[in-house]
Scaffold this active site. Structure first.
Site, PDB file in Angstrom:
ATOM      1  N   GLY A  91      -0.241   6.142   1.462  1.00 46.15           N
ATOM      2  CA  GLY A  91       0.961   5.631   0.797  1.00 46.15           C
ATOM      3  C   GLY A  91       2.261   6.224   1.317  1.00 46.15           C
ATOM      4  N   ARG A 127       6.002 -12.466   0.773  1.00 47.17           N
ATOM      5  CA  ARG A 127       5.486 -12.810   2.105  1.00 47.17           C
ATOM      6  C   ARG A 127       4.560 -14.026   1.998  1.00 47.17           C
ATOM      7  NH1 ARG A 127       5.124  -7.340   4.054  1.00 47.17           N
ATOM      8  NH2 ARG A 127       6.500  -6.164   2.701  1.00 47.17           N
ATOM      9  N   ASP A 130       1.009 -11.388   6.459  1.00 47.56           N
ATOM     10  CA  ASP A 130       1.579 -10.509   5.426  1.00 47.56           C
ATOM     11  C   ASP A 130       2.910  -9.918   5.873  1.00 47.56           C
ATOM     12  OD1 ASP A 130      -0.296  -9.141   7.253  1.00 47.56           O
ATOM     13  OD2 ASP A 130       0.406  -7.326   6.263  1.00 47.56           O
ATOM     14  N   GLY A 172       0.814  -1.216   0.000  1.00 40.87           N
ATOM     15  CA  GLY A 172       0.000   0.000   0.000  1.00 40.87           C
ATOM     16  C   GLY A 172       0.842   1.258   0.000  1.00 40.87           C
ATOM     17  N   LYS A 215       9.850   2.510   0.727  1.00 39.03           N
ATOM     18  CA  LYS A 215       8.691   2.460   1.627  1.00 39.03           C
ATOM     19  C   LYS A 215       8.258   3.887   1.949  1.00 39.03           C
ATOM     20  CE  LYS A 215       7.026   0.393   5.937  1.00 39.03           C
ATOM     21  NZ  LYS A 215       7.301  -0.613   6.956  1.00 39.03           N
TER      22      LYS A 215
HETATM   23  P1  AMP Z   1       1.475  -3.228   8.122  1.00 37.24           P
HETATM   24  O1  AMP Z   1       0.676  -3.111   9.382  1.00 37.24           O
HETATM   25  O2  AMP Z   1       2.579  -2.212   7.995  1.00 37.24           O
HETATM   26  O3  AMP Z   1       1.959  -4.601   7.869  1.00 37.24           O
HETATM   27  O4  AMP Z   1       0.475  -2.853   6.927  1.00 37.24           O
HETATM   28  C1  AMP Z   1      -0.675  -3.583   6.625  1.00 37.24           C
HETATM   29  C2  AMP Z   1      -1.229  -3.138   5.309  1.00 37.24           C
HETATM   30  O5  AMP Z   1      -1.564  -1.750   5.339  1.00 37.24           O
HETATM   31  C3  AMP Z   1      -0.283  -3.314   4.118  1.00 37.24           C
HETATM   32  O6  AMP Z   1      -1.056  -3.653   3.013  1.00 37.24           O
HETATM   33  C4  AMP Z   1       0.303  -1.940   3.966  1.00 37.24           C
HETATM   34  O7  AMP Z   1       0.773  -1.693   2.671  1.00 37.24           O
HETATM   35  C5  AMP Z   1      -0.885  -1.058   4.302  1.00 37.24           C
HETATM   36  N1  AMP Z   1      -0.491   0.276   4.778  1.00 37.24           N
HETATM   37  C6  AMP Z   1       0.050   0.585   5.989  1.00 37.24           C
HETATM   38  N2  AMP Z   1       0.271   1.916   6.069  1.00 37.24           N
HETATM   39  C7  AMP Z   1      -0.129   2.464   4.905  1.00 37.24           C
HETATM   40  C8  AMP Z   1      -0.160   3.787   4.368  1.00 37.24           C
HETATM   41  N3  AMP Z   1       0.274   4.844   5.057  1.00 37.24           N
HETATM   42  N4  AMP Z   1      -0.647   3.930   3.119  1.00 37.24           N
HETATM   43  C9  AMP Z   1      -1.098   2.893   2.405  1.00 37.24           C
HETATM   44  N5  AMP Z   1      -1.103   1.643   2.847  1.00 37.24           N
HETATM   45  C10 AMP Z   1      -0.624   1.412   4.082  1.00 37.24           C
HETATM   46 MG    MG Z   2       3.229  -5.140   6.507  1.00 36.40          MG
END
Ligand code: AMP
Ligand code: MG
Length: 521
Positions: free
Chosen positions: A142, A206, A276, A108, A129
């Protein structure tokens, strides 16, 4: 080192060339079916500034000497330009979050630039990132804030120097843009400085990358992805063999068991072990609300989102990994068809983990193997009772001579100093330990060497990283550099940095951002 000019020949689009992509390049949140990845370009930022780099990783990549001050690399690493010929992309994946199937997640806010050939000829994926929205961003922006980017940057490199498999971090770039976050989930969102970390790993695949295609019954895609994974990343396996997916599973089980044993050894708590966030290569991946044990508390989680369910606490990590591996097994089932061998291979995990864990713990105690169950059980019981620092305790233990055990050497390790009467119990344990050392076959051979390579002197504690972030947000990067530097020799006592190997100060005990972290990043 090569010149800047020759860099162009070292980029490739191996993943996107080999695997089916999304026919649409529409960059809005949507479900992406029938594709392993989506094309997406990083969104430019206002004023990119190189804040920190990992020279060791740059060396491994064979980057030119002037890379960190080159405009070209800064524009690539900030997402303001894409290396010529590269097809940037976001990966499609799903996952179980806190035990529940969450459907499509995907990159994301991570955008892959493609692969770069490192100095030894291996292909490394370069990923930004926080480089802007993708079709997988759902309702989010994002982007990433400086706070969480510093945490990821420092911990990736610290893990690497600790010798624990991990994704790496090449650079930390400030974007010059503000990102709004509700850090405490209290309904008071505030702007924070934005940043981008360039993460580097052979692959960012993943468990969730396989799960999404299994869940959607996209068997062909699943088969292609598994074949490619084995072919590229598991050269010891034969990707064309009929039982290749089963062997892949077995290898991932073995690697994950060792990874989690390593985390337990150094007191690392990942914080969000969703499927994930589990690497198919057995790497530590996705540094979010992670933390390190200060005092030994098996029930510790740094993640406020998990404060209630406590699924991802320190002591639960081995079990969660097992559960996650079972989900991977389930995802690979369409390619194996027969559930029995899958189940039997998943059932081997506890034993594999146990072997790795007992060996790590024996090394921490300076033994070639654990003599019995009690030695650890008794240790954990009193460590918890007297709030004993996980890292300092083992370093103190190294100073005790088994032939003349002096329990006062442990003094430095306690948050709650034991009464003299309590010391008797601790002394008894120290005597038991000393006896175990004297009876150990490997005793004297290299007891201290074994202990010092299992027991870090330095780990980047949560409160230290918190202080580095506070300073960096005011423009002072000294502490970020200092922690990075300290993490380069984590198993050696660094005399000029005694203050970094001390107990967590009292102010940090309940400090948000130091002992408790939100997922808001
Ligand atoms: P995480 O908790 O970092 O593993 O993220 C879980 C999901 O949320 C993944 O699909 C990430 O890409 C998405 N995600 C987390 N933060 C953001 C953000 N600021 N913008 C877009 N997607 C996000
Ligand atoms: Mg993640």
């Amino acid at each position: 080192m090569s010149s800047l000019e020759s860099q162009s020949t070292r980029w490739a689009n191996r993943f996107t060339d080999a695997l089916p992509g999304d026919p649409s390049s529409e960059n809005r949140p949507r479900q992406v079916e029938g594709a392993v990845w989506s094309p997406v370009s990083p969104e430019p930022v206002s004023r990119p500034l190189m804040l920190a780099t990992s020279p060791e990783l740059a060396d491994e990549l064979g980057l030119p000497a002037e890379w960190s001050s080159s405009d070209q690399w800064l524009s690539w690493l900030s997402g303001n330009a894409v290396p010529e010929g590269q097809q940037p992309y976001a990966m499609n994946y799903g996952g179980h979050q806190f035990g529940n199937w969450a459907g499509q997640l995907g990159d994301g806010r991570a955008i892959n630039l493609g692969e770069f050939q490192d100095a030894s000829g291996h292909w490394q994926t370069m990923q930004l990132k926080g480089a802007g929205p993708t079709p997988y961003s759902r309702t989010a922006d994002g982007r990433a804030v400086l706070r969480s980017s510093i945490r990821e940057f420092l911990c990736s490199e610290a893990m690497y120097h600790l010798g624990i498999p991990t994704t790496r971090a090449l650079s930390l770039v400030g974007t010059g843009d503000q990102v709004v976050r509700d850090m405490f989930y209290d309904g008071r969102p505030a702007p924070e400085p934005g940043a981008i970390v360039c993460r580097v790993a052979p692959s960012f695949l993943r468990f969730g990358n396989y799960q999404i295609h299994a869940a959607r019954q996209e068997r062909d895609l699943l088969a292609q992805l598994v074949h490619w994974t084995i072919d590229q990343h598991f050269p010891e396996l034969d990707a064309d063999a009929p039982d290749a997916p089963l062997h892949l599973l077995e290898t991932v089980i073995q690697r994950t068991a060792h990874l989690v044993a390593d985390w337990m050894r150094v007191g690392f708590v990942h914080g969000v072990m969703n499927t994930d966030n589990m690497s198919i290569l057995g790497l530590t991946i996705d540094y979010g609300p992670y933390g390190w044990l200060d005092d030994f508390n098996p029930d510790f989680t740094p993640n406020t989102t998990d404060a209630h369910s406590r699924r991802y606490v320190y002591a639960n990590q081995p079990r969660v990994a097992h559960w996650n591996l079972a989900q991977l097994g389930r995802a690979l089932l369409p390619l194996i068809e027969d559930i029995e061998p899958v189940q039997s291979v998943i059932d081997t995990y506890p034993e594999r983990f146990g072997v790795a864990y007992r060996s790590a713990m024996a090394s921490k105690l300076g033994l070639s193997e654990l003599p019995n169950e009690e030695l650890l059980g008794d240790l954990f019981a009193w460590m918890q009772a007297f709030e004993t620092d996980w890292t300092l305790f083992f370093r103190c233990l190294m100073e005790i001579d088994p032939e003349d055990p002096d329990v006062s050497r442990l003094e430095n390790a306690f948050y709650t100093p034991p009464f003299v009467s309590d010391l008797e119990g601790i002394s008894k344990w120290v005597t038991d330990w000393a006896e175990a050392c004297l009876e150990d076959d490997g005793y004297d051979e290299d007891r201290l060497g074994r202990m010092s390579s299992a027991n870090p002197w330095f780990i980047p504690r949560n409160y230290q990283v918190f202080q580095a972030i506070e300073a960096a947000e005011k423009g002072d990067l000294f502490l970020v550099e200092d922690l990075l530097d300290a993490s380069r020799a984590p198993y050696e006592a660094q005399e000029d940095r005694e203050h970094l190997a001390a107990r967590r100060p009292e102010w940090a005990r309940e400090q948000a951002g130091a002992s408790m972290l939100s997922c808001s990043s």
